[in-house]
Design a protein around this motif. Sequence first.
Motif, PDB file in Angstrom:
ATOM      1  N   ASP A   1       0.811  -1.227   0.000  1.00  0.00           N
ATOM      2  CA  ASP A   1       0.000   0.000   0.000  1.00  0.00           C
ATOM      3  C   ASP A   1       0.844   1.277   0.000  1.00  0.00           C
ATOM      4  O   ASP A   1       0.401   2.333   0.420  1.00  0.00           O
ATOM      5  N   TYR A   2       2.060   1.175  -0.491  1.00  0.00           N
ATOM      6  CA  TYR A   2       2.925   2.351  -0.653  1.00  0.00           C
ATOM      7  C   TYR A   2       2.238   3.320  -1.625  1.00  0.00           C
ATOM      8  O   TYR A   2       1.809   2.922  -2.702  1.00  0.00           O
ATOM      9  N   ASP A   3       2.125   4.592  -1.241  1.00  0.00           N
ATOM     10  CA  ASP A   3       1.377   5.504  -2.112  1.00  0.00           C
ATOM     11  C   ASP A   3       2.134   6.800  -2.404  1.00  0.00           C
ATOM     12  O   ASP A   3       3.294   6.969  -2.004  1.00  0.00           O
ATOM     13  N   PHE A   4       1.461   7.729  -3.066  1.00  0.00           N
ATOM     14  CA  PHE A   4       2.123   8.958  -3.496  1.00  0.00           C
ATOM     15  C   PHE A   4       2.612   9.794  -2.313  1.00  0.00           C
ATOM     16  O   PHE A   4       3.683  10.409  -2.376  1.00  0.00           O
ATOM     17  N   ALA A   5       1.829   9.793  -1.222  1.00  0.00           N
ATOM     18  CA  ALA A   5       2.259  10.564  -0.043  1.00  0.00           C
ATOM     19  C   ALA A   5       3.574   9.995   0.499  1.00  0.00           C
ATOM     20  O   ALA A   5       4.484  10.744   0.879  1.00  0.00           O
ATOM     21  N   ASP A   6       3.694   8.653   0.514  1.00  0.00           N
ATOM     22  CA  ASP A   6       4.944   8.028   0.968  1.00  0.00           C
ATOM     23  C   ASP A   6       6.097   8.457   0.057  1.00  0.00           C
ATOM     24  O   ASP A   6       7.193   8.780   0.530  1.00  0.00           O
ATOM     25  N   LEU A   7       5.829   8.441  -1.241  1.00  0.00           N
ATOM     26  CA  LEU A   7       6.883   8.809  -2.199  1.00  0.00           C
ATOM     27  C   LEU A   7       7.308  10.271  -1.981  1.00  0.00           C
ATOM     28  O   LEU A   7       8.507  10.579  -1.931  1.00  0.00           O
ATOM     29  N   LEU A   8       6.321  11.159  -1.806  1.00  0.00           N
ATOM     30  CA  LEU A   8       6.643  12.573  -1.586  1.00  0.00           C
ATOM     31  C   LEU A   8       7.549  12.729  -0.372  1.00  0.00           C
ATOM     32  O   LEU A   8       8.530  13.480  -0.389  1.00  0.00           O
ATOM     33  N   GLY A   9       7.222  11.992   0.697  1.00  0.00           N
ATOM     34  CA  GLY A   9       8.019  12.054   1.931  1.00  0.00           C
ATOM     35  C   GLY A   9       9.464  11.650   1.651  1.00  0.00           C
ATOM     36  O   GLY A   9      10.409  12.319   2.081  1.00  0.00           O
ATOM     37  N   GLU A  10       9.635  10.556   0.903  1.00  0.00           N
ATOM     38  CA  GLU A  10      10.995  10.089   0.609  1.00  0.00           C
ATOM     39  C   GLU A  10      11.755  11.042  -0.297  1.00  0.00           C
ATOM     40  O   GLU A  10      12.949  11.282  -0.105  1.00  0.00           O
ATOM     41  N   VAL A  11      11.050  11.574  -1.303  1.00  0.00           N
ATOM     42  CA  VAL A  11      11.720  12.507  -2.209  1.00  0.00           C
ATOM     43  C   VAL A  11      12.116  13.765  -1.424  1.00  0.00           C
ATOM     44  O   VAL A  11      13.206  14.315  -1.591  1.00  0.00           O
ATOM     45  N   SER A  12      11.263  14.176  -0.522  1.00  0.00           N
ATOM     46  CA  SER A  12      11.560  15.355   0.298  1.00  0.00           C
ATOM     47  C   SER A  12      12.837  15.142   1.112  1.00  0.00           C
ATOM     48  O   SER A  12      13.663  16.057   1.232  1.00  0.00           O
ATOM     49  N   SER A  13      13.019  13.915   1.633  1.00  0.00           N
ATOM     50  CA  SER A  13      14.202  13.726   2.486  1.00  0.00           C
ATOM     51  C   SER A  13      15.524  13.660   1.714  1.00  0.00           C
ATOM     52  O   SER A  13      16.584  13.631   2.331  1.00  0.00           O
ATOM     53  N   THR A  14      15.493  13.710   0.385  1.00  0.00           N
ATOM     54  CA  THR A  14      16.755  13.841  -0.349  1.00  0.00           C
ATOM     55  C   THR A  14      17.367  15.220  -0.099  1.00  0.00           C
ATOM     56  O   THR A  14      18.546  15.430  -0.344  1.00  0.00           O
ATOM     57  N   GLY A  15      16.517  16.181   0.331  1.00  0.00           N
ATOM     58  CA  GLY A  15      17.024  17.527   0.608  1.00  0.00           C
ATOM     59  C   GLY A  15      17.030  18.452  -0.602  1.00  0.00           C
ATOM     60  O   GLY A  15      17.400  19.625  -0.490  1.00  0.00           O
ATOM     61  N   ILE A  16      16.619  17.974  -1.766  1.00  0.00           N
ATOM     62  CA  ILE A  16      16.575  18.869  -2.931  1.00  0.00           C
ATOM     63  C   ILE A  16      15.658  20.059  -2.583  1.00  0.00           C
ATOM     64  O   ILE A  16      14.606  19.867  -1.961  1.00  0.00           O
ATOM     65  N   PRO A  17      16.082  21.295  -2.934  1.00  0.00           N
ATOM     66  CA  PRO A  17      15.331  22.458  -2.432  1.00  0.00           C
ATOM     67  C   PRO A  17      13.870  22.547  -2.879  1.00  0.00           C
ATOM     68  O   PRO A  17      13.032  23.043  -2.136  1.00  0.00           O
ATOM     69  N   ARG A  18      13.575  22.111  -4.104  1.00  0.00           N
ATOM     70  CA  ARG A  18      12.196  22.311  -4.583  1.00  0.00           C
ATOM     71  C   ARG A  18      11.629  21.051  -5.223  1.00  0.00           C
ATOM     72  O   ARG A  18      12.242  20.484  -6.131  1.00  0.00           O
ATOM     73  N   ILE A  19      10.425  20.678  -4.769  1.00  0.00           N
ATOM     74  CA  ILE A  19       9.738  19.524  -5.369  1.00  0.00           C
ATOM     75  C   ILE A  19       8.352  19.980  -5.822  1.00  0.00           C
ATOM     76  O   ILE A  19       7.605  20.613  -5.062  1.00  0.00           O
TER      77      ILE A  19
END
Length: 470
Positions: free
Chosen positions: A245-263
Amino acid sequence: MNLPNMKDAKIRSKKEVKILYDDYNTNNLLDLGKDKKYLILTYGCQMNVHDSEYISGIMEDIGYTKTDEMNEADVIIVNTCAIRENAHNKAEGMLGRIKHLKEEKENIIVIFCGCMAQEEGLVSKIKDYKWIDIICGTHNYHKIPEYLYEYMNSGKMCEVYSIEGNVIENIPVKRDSKYSAWVNIQYGCDKFCTYCIVPYTRGKQRSRKSEDIVDEVRELYNNGYQEVTLLGQNVNAYGKDFQDDYDFADLLGEVSSTGIPRIRFVTSHPWDFTDKMIDVISRCDNIMPYIHLPIQSGSDRILKLMGRKYTTKEYLEIVRKLRERIPNVSITTDIIVGFPGETEDDFKQTLDIVNKVKYDLAYTFIFSPREGTPASMMEDKTSMEEKKKRLARLNELINKYALESNKKMKDKVYDVLILGESDKDDKYMGYTDNMKLVNVKCDKEYVGKIIPVKITGVKTWSLDGEVNDK
Ligand code: SAH
Ligand code: SF4
Ligand code: F3S
């Protein structure tokens, strides 16, 4: 010859989609394009723009160099869009020019690809055009090196698959920008809105693995990128095709933790918009306060006919939560006028919802019947003249709110990622966190950087600003 057909394109097979890490290969064709040039023309949405970045990557991988001059090109690639009649017309107009060129320079190779190449009726016509050399679809452009080689040895090629392909992870990419990058998170679409051709041209929804997406974002960040835009026809349906049940919110959280300034991410569908998503967006500072949330119509009766599967009440509830939880959020939308059976009363309900939401911006379209879709067979009594009048009335209202929302930004300071030169003289252009285009008076050295900008002027479609160094 492998021609597309709509019947197969409609099928959603249960067959597991494979993620392939070695399916793209050049088959020792690395010198194919030595001392030769390619030109690529792109129509359509961001997904096509990003596909063109991959096609450019492939062409350069086999030795071609890019040109913007049609007269210099040895290969001309036309990456097409099928969403509305006018997208068709644009590509067909360009093909007319290419036909003339080919009459003068018969050695040019013409490749026709993208969403129009997935259309059964169209391909059955153009497959006999002598001046189009290679036709390939959205599922197999990674095989262009092979097709070029075969064309050079045995002539015209037409290879389009109606059943979607796998997810291919090793295609080279040549990105247009050094600072802001597109990142696919899913391919295809399973929503089948009744007016839309995309589920047929792009196939079944296939999500990329989260590890591959996060790795790509991390690498982009390491290479100096300041912004990524996650791409999909329904980004918030991401993962619905997974077993867990991995979903888009989970993905957003992980992408956010890469530290890239803007998503950023496009496009969100109101159907799958969850509270969990709103939580992540409001919690993570590097997820930008900008949501493109197509409403399509303000009439529940028309939404039902469109197969959109939400009501205006549910839509307004999402908007309310977004505004409550995400300060400074921009909300934009897409609207279709003149859907079959739309009455003046239905249309007024669209104006009503625009008055309620007060969009920052909206893309508005007159319904365009697409061959093989259910809506193209619905009875449509409204004249084109009336539809054009509705579109003009709608645009007037949209423009009013666009200007109003921009005016609120005057004299305030926003972070702007400067992307390059503006076509306004002496200025550079970039976007605020909430996705407003700003023309900024600043030095060249700011290109690629996020800087504080004071908004000094506002128009309907853009803002003017200067560096705020206080
Ligand atoms: N996946 C996105 C949109 C993809 S197409 C979504 O669901 O929102 C972009 C926009 O084109 C759509 O939002 C819709 O407003 C418009 N569009 C799609 N098909 C159309 C058609 N047949 N006629 C007119 N507009 C259309
Ligand atoms: Fe088309 Fe609807 Fe899919 Fe968007 S969600 S691509 S409008 S079918
Ligand atoms: Fe056009 Fe295909 Fe995109 S139809 S809008 S290029 S998905």
